[in-house]
Write a protein that holds these residues in place. Sequence first.
Motif, PDB file in Angstrom:
ATOM      1  N   GLU A  93       2.919  44.568-110.976  1.00  0.00           N
ATOM      2  CA  GLU A  93       3.587  45.549-111.823  1.00  0.00           C
ATOM      3  C   GLU A  93       2.575  46.418-112.557  1.00  0.00           C
ATOM      4  O   GLU A  93       2.791  47.619-112.749  1.00  0.00           O
ATOM      5  CB  GLU A  93       4.511  44.848-112.827  1.00  0.00           C
ATOM      6  CG  GLU A  93       5.644  44.046-112.204  1.00  0.00           C
ATOM      7  CD  GLU A  93       6.754  44.910-111.618  1.00  0.00           C
ATOM      8  OE1 GLU A  93       6.678  46.147-111.735  1.00  0.00           O
ATOM      9  OE2 GLU A  93       7.691  44.334-111.035  1.00  0.00           O
ATOM     10  N   LEU A  96       1.328  49.024-110.033  1.00  0.00           N
ATOM     11  CA  LEU A  96       2.362  50.018-109.768  1.00  0.00           C
ATOM     12  C   LEU A  96       2.545  50.944-110.961  1.00  0.00           C
ATOM     13  O   LEU A  96       2.764  52.150-110.803  1.00  0.00           O
ATOM     14  CB  LEU A  96       3.676  49.323-109.392  1.00  0.00           C
ATOM     15  CG  LEU A  96       3.684  48.618-108.036  1.00  0.00           C
ATOM     16  CD1 LEU A  96       4.921  47.756-107.882  1.00  0.00           C
ATOM     17  CD2 LEU A  96       3.597  49.633-106.891  1.00  0.00           C
ATOM     18  N   ARG A 102       1.306  51.966-103.352  1.00  0.00           N
ATOM     19  CA  ARG A 102       1.851  50.667-102.991  1.00  0.00           C
ATOM     20  C   ARG A 102       0.828  49.573-103.249  1.00  0.00           C
ATOM     21  O   ARG A 102      -0.383  49.815-103.217  1.00  0.00           O
ATOM     22  CB  ARG A 102       2.323  50.631-101.536  1.00  0.00           C
ATOM     23  CG  ARG A 102       1.291  51.032-100.504  1.00  0.00           C
ATOM     24  CD  ARG A 102       1.967  51.347 -99.178  1.00  0.00           C
ATOM     25  NE  ARG A 102       1.010  51.525 -98.094  1.00  0.00           N
ATOM     26  CZ  ARG A 102       1.323  52.004 -96.896  1.00  0.00           C
ATOM     27  NH1 ARG A 102       2.570  52.333 -96.626  1.00  0.00           N
ATOM     28  NH2 ARG A 102       0.405  52.120 -95.949  1.00  0.00           N
ATOM     29  N   HIS A 123      11.203  47.085-105.920  1.00  0.00           N
ATOM     30  CA  HIS A 123      10.526  48.358-105.675  1.00  0.00           C
ATOM     31  C   HIS A 123      10.762  48.954-104.287  1.00  0.00           C
ATOM     32  O   HIS A 123      10.417  50.108-104.046  1.00  0.00           O
ATOM     33  CB  HIS A 123       9.019  48.199-105.904  1.00  0.00           C
ATOM     34  CG  HIS A 123       8.670  47.779-107.297  1.00  0.00           C
ATOM     35  ND1 HIS A 123       8.706  48.639-108.367  1.00  0.00           N
ATOM     36  CD2 HIS A 123       8.311  46.568-107.805  1.00  0.00           C
ATOM     37  CE1 HIS A 123       8.364  47.991-109.475  1.00  0.00           C
ATOM     38  NE2 HIS A 123       8.117  46.731-109.153  1.00  0.00           N
ATOM     39  N   ARG A 127       6.835  50.514-101.290  1.00  0.00           N
ATOM     40  CA  ARG A 127       5.802  50.303-102.306  1.00  0.00           C
ATOM     41  C   ARG A 127       5.168  48.919-102.232  1.00  0.00           C
ATOM     42  O   ARG A 127       4.335  48.577-103.067  1.00  0.00           O
ATOM     43  CB  ARG A 127       6.368  50.543-103.710  1.00  0.00           C
ATOM     44  CG  ARG A 127       6.931  51.952-103.894  1.00  0.00           C
ATOM     45  CD  ARG A 127       6.973  52.348-105.347  1.00  0.00           C
ATOM     46  NE  ARG A 127       5.631  52.574-105.887  1.00  0.00           N
ATOM     47  CZ  ARG A 127       5.388  52.710-107.195  1.00  0.00           C
ATOM     48  NH1 ARG A 127       6.361  52.588-108.067  1.00  0.00           N
ATOM     49  NH2 ARG A 127       4.150  52.929-107.615  1.00  0.00           N
TER      50      ARG A 127
END
Length: 237
Positions: A93, A96, A102, A123, A127
């Motif tokens: 996380e 991202l 990705r 996601h 990704r």
Amino acid sequence: MPTAPQIIPCVDIQGGQAVRLYEGDPDRQTVYFESPIEAARHWAGLGAPLLHLVDLDAATGRGENREIIAGIVQELDGALEVGGGVRDQARAETLLALGVLRVVIGTAAVKTPELVRRLLEAHGPERVVVSLDARWPEVAVSGWAQGGGVQVAEMTARLAGMGLETLIFTDVTRDGTLRGLDRELMGRVRQLWLNTLIVGGGVANMDDVALLSELGIEGAIVGRAVYEGTLPYPLPT
């Protein structure tokens, strides 16, 4: 006429530098750029639409390079995938949220496959990428230092069942060696994975690009060959 495979330059970060390892050994490295951001600028300047970035320090538990990654995201406007040490949801996380296109899950896909499922649900497959690094037929984990106790065929079936779209497969025994792709092995992996397949491990020259096209493999992650010029980049048209 087969579609030309996508060649994705690789930027491996170790000790704050852009390096390439021989057979994944962190103690057998070649430094190509003192600054990973300079490496990213180099490939972006040559028209690379995507970079594959690996935080080797995170992969081996020696630290992490979050600030460097954040700087590269800004330089490339997010056009990169990042792996290395992505072993829990918090790390994924965080990457991202930095704006990477990705995240690449390696060891955790073997040890905690539920992580892959959760990330795909949260996601989407665009990704989330899984990287299977192998000494055929076994998957390697923990920065390639250990056998994962699971076969490549078992993992590909499991991942396909989760809805994964893009798989990266690396032949650890050839990575960074310029020995060329293993034709028989690449053919086996192509048969196992029918979705988007990106491969690595020994890509050396245009003969390997021709093999990718012949087998219908969508792309390759390339390091040493493009850094040392045995494979021209961008590819000749």
